[in-house]
Scaffold this motif. Structure first.
Motif, PDB file in Angstrom:
ATOM      1  N   LEU A  10       0.836  -1.240   0.045  1.00  0.00           N
ATOM      2  CA  LEU A  10       0.024   0.134  -0.007  1.00  0.00           C
ATOM      3  C   LEU A  10       0.819   1.186  -0.206  1.00  0.00           C
ATOM      4  CD1 LEU A  10      -2.674  -1.199   2.554  1.00  0.00           C
ATOM      5  CD2 LEU A  10      -2.803  -1.141  -0.105  1.00  0.00           C
ATOM      6  N   PRO A  11       0.177   2.368  -0.170  1.00  0.00           N
ATOM      7  CA  PRO A  11       1.009   3.705  -0.304  1.00  0.00           C
ATOM      8  C   PRO A  11       1.712   3.890   0.977  1.00  0.00           C
ATOM      9  CG  PRO A  11      -1.241   3.946  -1.256  1.00  0.00           C
ATOM     10  CD  PRO A  11      -1.220   2.706  -0.556  1.00  0.00           C
ATOM     11  N   PRO A  12       2.808   4.808   1.054  1.00  0.00           N
ATOM     12  CA  PRO A  12       3.509   5.051   2.214  1.00  0.00           C
ATOM     13  C   PRO A  12       2.750   5.977   3.036  1.00  0.00           C
ATOM     14  CG  PRO A  12       4.732   5.661   0.038  1.00  0.00           C
ATOM     15  CD  PRO A  12       3.525   5.186  -0.277  1.00  0.00           C
ATOM     16  N   GLU A  13       2.690   5.604   4.470  1.00  0.00           N
ATOM     17  CA  GLU A  13       2.246   6.372   5.551  1.00  0.00           C
ATOM     18  C   GLU A  13       3.221   7.630   5.965  1.00  0.00           C
ATOM     19  OE1 GLU A  13      -0.947   5.513   6.949  1.00  0.00           O
ATOM     20  OE2 GLU A  13      -1.125   3.892   5.352  1.00  0.00           O
ATOM     21  N   SER A  14       2.776   8.490   6.846  1.00  0.00           N
ATOM     22  CA  SER A  14       3.408   9.638   7.141  1.00  0.00           C
ATOM     23  C   SER A  14       4.612   8.910   7.739  1.00  0.00           C
ATOM     24  CB  SER A  14       2.578  10.491   8.112  1.00  0.00           C
ATOM     25  OG  SER A  14       2.035   9.644   9.221  1.00  0.00           O
ATOM     26  N   ASP A  15       4.707   7.886   8.608  1.00  0.00           N
ATOM     27  CA  ASP A  15       6.070   7.460   9.079  1.00  0.00           C
ATOM     28  C   ASP A  15       7.153   6.745   8.307  1.00  0.00           C
ATOM     29  OD1 ASP A  15       4.673   4.906   8.774  1.00  0.00           O
ATOM     30  OD2 ASP A  15       4.872   4.424  10.888  1.00  0.00           O
ATOM     31  N   GLY A  16       6.447   6.741   7.199  1.00  0.00           N
ATOM     32  CA  GLY A  16       7.600   6.044   6.077  1.00  0.00           C
ATOM     33  C   GLY A  16       7.267   4.539   5.591  1.00  0.00           C
ATOM     34  N   GLY A  17       6.355   4.027   6.685  1.00  0.00           N
ATOM     35  CA  GLY A  17       5.916   2.521   6.362  1.00  0.00           C
ATOM     36  C   GLY A  17       4.843   2.438   5.342  1.00  0.00           C
ATOM     37  N   ARG A  18       4.774   1.003   4.804  1.00  0.00           N
ATOM     38  CA  ARG A  18       3.879   0.855   3.803  1.00  0.00           C
ATOM     39  C   ARG A  18       3.353  -0.736   4.129  1.00  0.00           C
ATOM     40  NH1 ARG A  18       6.373   2.141  -1.872  1.00  0.00           N
ATOM     41  NH2 ARG A  18       4.330   1.735  -2.549  1.00  0.00           N
ATOM     42  N   HIS A  19       1.992  -0.732   4.372  1.00  0.00           N
ATOM     43  CA  HIS A  19       1.258  -1.919   4.753  1.00  0.00           C
ATOM     44  C   HIS A  19       1.422  -2.888   3.982  1.00  0.00           C
ATOM     45  CE1 HIS A  19      -0.141  -0.279   8.510  1.00  0.00           C
ATOM     46  NE2 HIS A  19      -0.704   0.713   7.859  1.00  0.00           N
ATOM     47  N   VAL A  20       1.723  -4.322   3.960  1.00  0.00           N
ATOM     48  CA  VAL A  20       1.925  -5.340   3.007  1.00  0.00           C
ATOM     49  C   VAL A  20       0.918  -6.429   3.323  1.00  0.00           C
ATOM     50  CG1 VAL A  20       3.328  -7.098   2.111  1.00  0.00           C
ATOM     51  CG2 VAL A  20       4.191  -4.535   2.786  1.00  0.00           C
ATOM     52  N   THR A  21       0.114  -6.893   2.034  1.00  0.00           N
ATOM     53  CA  THR A  21      -0.665  -7.827   2.776  1.00  0.00           C
ATOM     54  C   THR A  21      -0.357  -9.015   1.409  1.00  0.00           C
ATOM     55  OG1 THR A  21      -2.300  -7.212   0.754  1.00  0.00           O
ATOM     56  CG2 THR A  21      -2.596  -6.439   3.123  1.00  0.00           C
ATOM     57  N   VAL A  22      -0.677 -10.332   1.814  1.00  0.00           N
ATOM     58  CA  VAL A  22      -0.373 -11.438   1.015  1.00  0.00           C
ATOM     59  C   VAL A  22      -1.735 -12.262   0.876  1.00  0.00           C
ATOM     60  CG1 VAL A  22       1.059 -13.559   0.619  1.00  0.00           C
ATOM     61  CG2 VAL A  22       2.182 -11.563   1.530  1.00  0.00           C
ATOM     62  N   ASP A  23      -2.346 -12.540  -0.165  1.00  0.00           N
ATOM     63  CA  ASP A  23      -3.532 -13.060  -0.392  1.00  0.00           C
ATOM     64  C   ASP A  23      -4.613 -12.413   0.406  1.00  0.00           C
ATOM     65  OD1 ASP A  23      -2.494 -14.919  -2.329  1.00  0.00           O
ATOM     66  OD2 ASP A  23      -1.971 -16.367  -0.941  1.00  0.00           O
ATOM     67  N   GLY A  24      -4.386 -10.835   0.762  1.00  0.00           N
ATOM     68  CA  GLY A  24      -5.472 -10.381   1.419  1.00  0.00           C
ATOM     69  C   GLY A  24      -5.205 -10.263   2.942  1.00  0.00           C
ATOM     70  N   GLU A  25      -4.241 -11.073   3.415  1.00  0.00           N
ATOM     71  CA  GLU A  25      -4.068 -11.172   4.684  1.00  0.00           C
ATOM     72  C   GLU A  25      -2.999 -10.110   5.013  1.00  0.00           C
ATOM     73  OE1 GLU A  25      -2.022 -14.049   8.206  1.00  0.00           O
ATOM     74  OE2 GLU A  25      -3.121 -14.928   6.343  1.00  0.00           O
ATOM     75  N   MET A  27       0.232  -8.609   6.483  1.00  0.00           N
ATOM     76  CA  MET A  27       1.524  -9.358   6.938  1.00  0.00           C
ATOM     77  C   MET A  27       2.224  -8.470   7.893  1.00  0.00           C
ATOM     78  SD  MET A  27       1.824 -12.321   5.481  1.00  0.00           S
ATOM     79  CE  MET A  27       3.394 -12.727   5.656  1.00  0.00           C
ATOM     80  N   GLY A  28       2.025  -7.054   7.710  1.00  0.00           N
ATOM     81  CA  GLY A  28       2.567  -6.255   8.698  1.00  0.00           C
ATOM     82  C   GLY A  28       3.107  -5.055   7.722  1.00  0.00           C
ATOM     83  N   THR A  29       3.850  -4.063   8.386  1.00  0.00           N
ATOM     84  CA  THR A  29       4.288  -2.849   7.816  1.00  0.00           C
ATOM     85  C   THR A  29       5.758  -2.936   7.406  1.00  0.00           C
ATOM     86  OG1 THR A  29       2.761  -1.655   9.269  1.00  0.00           O
ATOM     87  CG2 THR A  29       4.421  -0.341   8.193  1.00  0.00           C
ATOM     88  N   ALA A  30       6.181  -2.632   6.158  1.00  0.00           N
ATOM     89  CA  ALA A  30       7.438  -2.449   5.812  1.00  0.00           C
ATOM     90  C   ALA A  30       8.173  -1.119   5.495  1.00  0.00           C
ATOM     91  CB  ALA A  30       7.405  -3.196   4.253  1.00  0.00           C
ATOM     92  N   TYR A  31       9.167  -1.041   6.231  1.00  0.00           N
ATOM     93  CA  TYR A  31       9.981   0.184   6.201  1.00  0.00           C
ATOM     94  C   TYR A  31      11.012   0.210   5.144  1.00  0.00           C
ATOM     95  CZ  TYR A  31       7.050   1.064  10.187  1.00  0.00           C
ATOM     96  OH  TYR A  31       6.251   1.501  10.914  1.00  0.00           O
ATOM     97  N   SER A  32      11.246  -0.821   4.394  1.00  0.00           N
ATOM     98  CA  SER A  32      12.077  -0.841   3.386  1.00  0.00           C
ATOM     99  C   SER A  32      11.790  -2.064   2.527  1.00  0.00           C
ATOM    100  CB  SER A  32      13.591  -1.018   3.793  1.00  0.00           C
ATOM    101  OG  SER A  32      13.778  -2.338   4.384  1.00  0.00           O
ATOM    102  N   LEU A  33      12.560  -2.197   1.388  1.00  0.00           N
ATOM    103  CA  LEU A  33      12.102  -3.059   0.122  1.00  0.00           C
ATOM    104  C   LEU A  33      12.831  -4.264   0.951  1.00  0.00           C
ATOM    105  CD1 LEU A  33      11.693  -4.039  -2.695  1.00  0.00           C
ATOM    106  CD2 LEU A  33      14.213  -3.335  -3.105  1.00  0.00           C
ATOM    107  N   PHE A  34      13.552  -4.328   1.690  1.00  0.00           N
ATOM    108  CA  PHE A  34      14.229  -5.582   2.321  1.00  0.00           C
ATOM    109  C   PHE A  34      12.950  -6.290   3.269  1.00  0.00           C
ATOM    110  CE2 PHE A  34      18.035  -3.399   1.717  1.00  0.00           C
ATOM    111  CZ  PHE A  34      18.855  -4.271   0.746  1.00  0.00           C
ATOM    112  N   ASP A  35      12.311  -5.337   3.944  1.00  0.00           N
ATOM    113  CA  ASP A  35      11.110  -5.970   4.672  1.00  0.00           C
ATOM    114  C   ASP A  35      10.172  -6.615   3.808  1.00  0.00           C
ATOM    115  OD1 ASP A  35      12.207  -4.948   6.988  1.00  0.00           O
ATOM    116  OD2 ASP A  35      11.135  -3.157   6.978  1.00  0.00           O
ATOM    117  N   VAL A  36       9.863  -5.863   2.743  1.00  0.00           N
ATOM    118  CA  VAL A  36       8.776  -6.586   1.677  1.00  0.00           C
ATOM    119  C   VAL A  36       9.348  -7.838   1.311  1.00  0.00           C
ATOM    120  CG1 VAL A  36       7.766  -6.241  -0.536  1.00  0.00           C
ATOM    121  CG2 VAL A  36       8.039  -4.401   0.824  1.00  0.00           C
ATOM    122  N   LEU A  37      10.674  -7.987   0.885  1.00  0.00           N
ATOM    123  CA  LEU A  37      11.006  -9.230   0.556  1.00  0.00           C
ATOM    124  C   LEU A  37      11.120 -10.319   1.646  1.00  0.00           C
ATOM    125  CD1 LEU A  37      14.245  -8.088  -1.833  1.00  0.00           C
ATOM    126  CD2 LEU A  37      11.904  -8.709  -2.584  1.00  0.00           C
TER     127      LEU A  37
END
Length: 72
Positions: A10-25, A27-37
């Motif tokens: 999802l789009p970046p939040e004001s704190d720099g994090g981006r929410h990540v979903t997998v199959d609609g669930e 997963m958490g908030t990513a603060y970098s590309l490494f978190d997404v991976l």
């Protein structure tokens, strides 16, 4: 095969994090590309021979893999 990617960043939040979903669930908030991976890896999805900007692997909303919040 699904018509859309199972991973959505999802789009970046004001704190720099981006929410990540997998199959609609959520997963958490990513603060970098490494978190997404890490989320993709934990979900057991194959990433070999796929680029992070491959729209069949990840749907990036509100900016691509190198766009995070708190940037001028």
């Amino acid at each position: 095969m699904d018509a859309h990617p199972s991973v959505v960043v999802l789009p970046p939040e004001s704190d720099g994090g981006r929410h990540v979903t997998v199959d609609g669930e959520r997963m958490g908030t990513a603060y970098s590309l490494f978190d997404v991976l890490d989320f993709v890896h934990r979900a057991g999805l194959p990433t070999e021979d796929r680029a992070v900007d491959d729209p069949e692997l990840i749907e990036w909303q509100g900016g691509g893999p190198y766009e995070w919040g708190n940037t001028p």
